[in-house]
Structure formats: C-alpha cells, structure tokens
Enzyme design. Sequence first.
Site, PDB file in Angstrom:
ATOM      1  N   LEU A  74      45.384  45.932  51.430  1.00 20.42           N
ATOM      2  CA  LEU A  74      46.390  45.611  50.411  1.00 20.42           C
ATOM      3  C   LEU A  74      47.380  44.556  50.896  1.00 20.42           C
ATOM      4  CD1 LEU A  74      47.171  49.196  49.080  1.00 20.42           C
ATOM      5  CD2 LEU A  74      45.427  47.568  48.312  1.00 20.42           C
ATOM      6  N   HIS A  75      47.805  43.733  49.951  1.00 18.83           N
ATOM      7  CA  HIS A  75      48.784  42.679  50.234  1.00 18.83           C
ATOM      8  C   HIS A  75      49.780  42.644  49.080  1.00 18.83           C
ATOM      9  CE1 HIS A  75      46.430  40.491  47.323  1.00 18.83           C
ATOM     10  NE2 HIS A  75      45.345  40.637  48.074  1.00 18.83           N
TER      11      HIS A  75
ATOM     12  N   HIS B 189      48.594  42.941  45.458  1.00 16.41           N
ATOM     13  CA  HIS B 189      48.397  44.307  44.955  1.00 16.41           C
ATOM     14  C   HIS B 189      49.747  44.958  44.662  1.00 16.41           C
ATOM     15  CE1 HIS B 189      44.669  43.854  47.552  1.00 16.41           C
ATOM     16  NE2 HIS B 189      44.146  44.208  46.399  1.00 16.41           N
TER      17      HIS B 189
ATOM     18  N   GLN C  62      28.888  46.007  44.242  1.00 17.23           N
ATOM     19  CA  GLN C  62      29.326  44.684  43.782  1.00 17.23           C
ATOM     20  C   GLN C  62      29.166  43.607  44.846  1.00 17.23           C
ATOM     21  OE1 GLN C  62      33.520  46.165  43.156  1.00 17.23           O
ATOM     22  NE2 GLN C  62      34.037  44.086  43.713  1.00 17.23           N
TER      23      GLN C  62
ATOM     24  N   GLU D 240      45.160  38.058  37.889  1.00 20.27           N
ATOM     25  CA  GLU D 240      44.409  36.957  37.246  1.00 20.27           C
ATOM     26  C   GLU D 240      43.697  36.048  38.250  1.00 20.27           C
ATOM     27  OE1 GLU D 240      47.210  35.112  34.556  1.00 20.27           O
ATOM     28  OE2 GLU D 240      46.545  36.401  32.917  1.00 20.27           O
TER      29      GLU D 240
ATOM     30  N   ASP E 216      41.265  37.000  39.805  1.00 22.58           N
ATOM     31  CA  ASP E 216      39.898  37.330  39.382  1.00 22.58           C
ATOM     32  C   ASP E 216      39.851  37.340  37.860  1.00 22.58           C
ATOM     33  OD1 ASP E 216      38.695  37.929  42.047  1.00 22.58           O
ATOM     34  OD2 ASP E 216      40.326  39.372  42.080  1.00 22.58           O
TER      35      ASP E 216
HETATM   36  O1  PAF Z   1      39.104  43.315  42.364  1.00 20.89           O
HETATM   37  C1  PAF Z   1      38.711  44.235  43.132  1.00 20.89           C
HETATM   38  O2  PAF Z   1      39.316  44.537  44.155  1.00 20.89           O
HETATM   39  C2  PAF Z   1      37.440  44.983  42.783  1.00 20.89           C
HETATM   40  O3  PAF Z   1      36.521  44.153  42.166  1.00 20.89           O
HETATM   41  C3  PAF Z   1      37.691  46.242  41.955  1.00 20.89           C
HETATM   42  C4  PAF Z   1      38.279  45.915  40.598  1.00 20.89           C
HETATM   43  C5  PAF Z   1      38.618  47.186  42.709  1.00 20.89           C
HETATM   44  C6  PAF Z   1      36.377  46.995  41.713  1.00 20.89           C
HETATM   45  O4  PAF Z   1      35.804  47.397  42.909  1.00 20.89           O
END
Ligand code: PAF
Length: 302
Positions: A55-56, A59, A83, A171, A173
């Site tokens: 985390l940074h 987040h 993923q 955003e 992502d």
């Molecule tokens: O953006 C992320 O960190 C990941 O893609 C997520 C949304 C936690 C899903 O694993």
Amino acid sequence: MLIYYLLIVALPNYLVFFNIINVIIFNERKKLTPYIKTLKSQQKTIGFIPTMGALHQGHISLVKASIAQNDYTIVSIFVNPTQFNNPEDLQKYPRTESEDVQLLTDYGCDFVYLPSTEDLYQPGEEAKKYDFNGLDLVMEGQFRPGHFDGVATIVSKLIKAVDPSRIYFGEKDFQQIRIVQEMAKQEGLDVEIVPMPIHRAENGLALSSRNTRLTPKNLDLSPQLYAILQQAVQQKKQGQNPAQVKQFVEQAIENSPFELEYFEITDEENLNTLHVFSDNIPARGFLAIYAGDIRLIDNIQF
Ligand code: PAF
C-alpha cells in the site's frame, strides 16, 4: 442472536473504540460476510477498497475518501493469481502485509480482509470468461491477455463477500474501472463504483506498488512520463488532432530512456480509438512503458 451480536459485532467494535485492538482482521469469508450483514442491517454504510497490498498514499487517498463517505471502511489485501498473465510478475509482486496493516491502522481503517487463495477460489478454479463488449480487447487487455477476466472474477467474488455500499478504485487503472463497471452491470451487483483521481508524487509520478521495484535511476527519470502526458494535453489545446498527439507522444518516449508498449487516445466510455477531439466526448490518453523490466502505466484526461 443477542450473544452472537455481542461477541461478533459489539465486542470487536468496543475493543477498537478503546484502542485495545486497532483494526479488525478477517481471514475468512464465512466470518466476514455475516459480520458486514449485521452492520448493514443497522443501516450502516460500508466503503470497500480492494487491493493487492504494498500500500502507498494512492491507496490511502481511497481509504480517506471511504472513511469520509461511509460508516465503516474495509480494505482487502489479496494478490490475485488469476489476473497475472506473467508468472514472474506474480512471484515478484511486492508483499508487505504487516506494514500494510499498520498503515491502515494509522489511517483509521476499520476492517482488513486478508484471505487465503482457498478462501476465494475452489482448487484449480480459473478466471471466469467474460464478454466485456470489446473493453478488454485494447491496451491492457491486448497486452495482458486474460488479465481482465482475472480482475473481474476476483472483484465479483470480493463484492459478494463484502457486500459494500461503495467500492473505490483509482483512475490510474481507468480501463479496470470500465471493466468492473461492465462486470457489475452484467452481474447485477448492487454497489456504487467510485472512481478516484490518480494520486501522484510531487514530481508527477503516478503512485503504484510497482514503483518500489524501479531502480533508483529509473525512479528519478520516471516523472518524465507525466511531463510527456501534460505536453500531449498542450498539443491538443494547440489544435493537434489525436493522431498528431499520438505521434508526438510516441516520439517523446522514443527520445526518453523508456520503451513504449502503447499510447492510445480513446473515448472514456467504450475505449474506442478517437479520431477527432470533441467537447461532447470525454477522452483520455493511455500510456504503458517499460522502465528497465518494470512495466508502468499512466493516463491523462484530454
Ligand atoms: O487494482 C488492483 O490492485 C487489483 O486489480 C484489484 C482491483 C485489487 C483486483 O485484484
């Protein structure tokens, strides 16, 4: 019922309130889901930030927004295997669980969900195959095949486990947000999806867990990416069309120490390539580059 309420809901809240424990950690869906259900039955709102840890402050900006807008805030930390299309990327993904929990405690997060893979996936279970109406066929989806099936699969599972009132995404992502919106629509999930602006370091670098893996030299150089994106916006303001702006960015990256994977200008709704800028069509430029062997993404609104 009263005993259940006292032990499972009231006692942990009491311990947090009096700083006897700081944050309540759940490792199992079967404990988390009924707990949240009880809170929601008392008309409490739940803000949720799904993360993969490391985390940074990006987040934390989501955590702060959630705390401001909801009665309770929960963060999940789970490095989701489905993923990752590159096993090495999965293996090297930074894992800093105890620092993460400390940070969340410091910022007043109420709950952390730290599941094992078994808590969310059946043995051998793969990502569900979605049809995202083309949203997954460009940019991140094109260069990371299967990535968005994995993201949608886990976000769907997490939403069902947590049942939040609101879910927060950064955003940076942006394409992921569009994918999650589409998945939530298709699955009829009752949650408000809250997009939050990209959180940048003072030098402009978009915050990302991957930044910790940059060499000191590339960390120094990477603010150039945002500078290039800002220049692209200037180009548009000076009347250049999307193809010309794209060419400008491609040239600028070629003259930088980075290797371009893609730069695309698309509309925000369908992520289709934009041929003309128009005031009625919100548009963004999306960039993916390699700094050494670290892949970074960023985007800017036009
Ligand atoms: O953006 C992320 O960190 C990941 O893609 C997520 C949304 C936690 C899903 O694993």
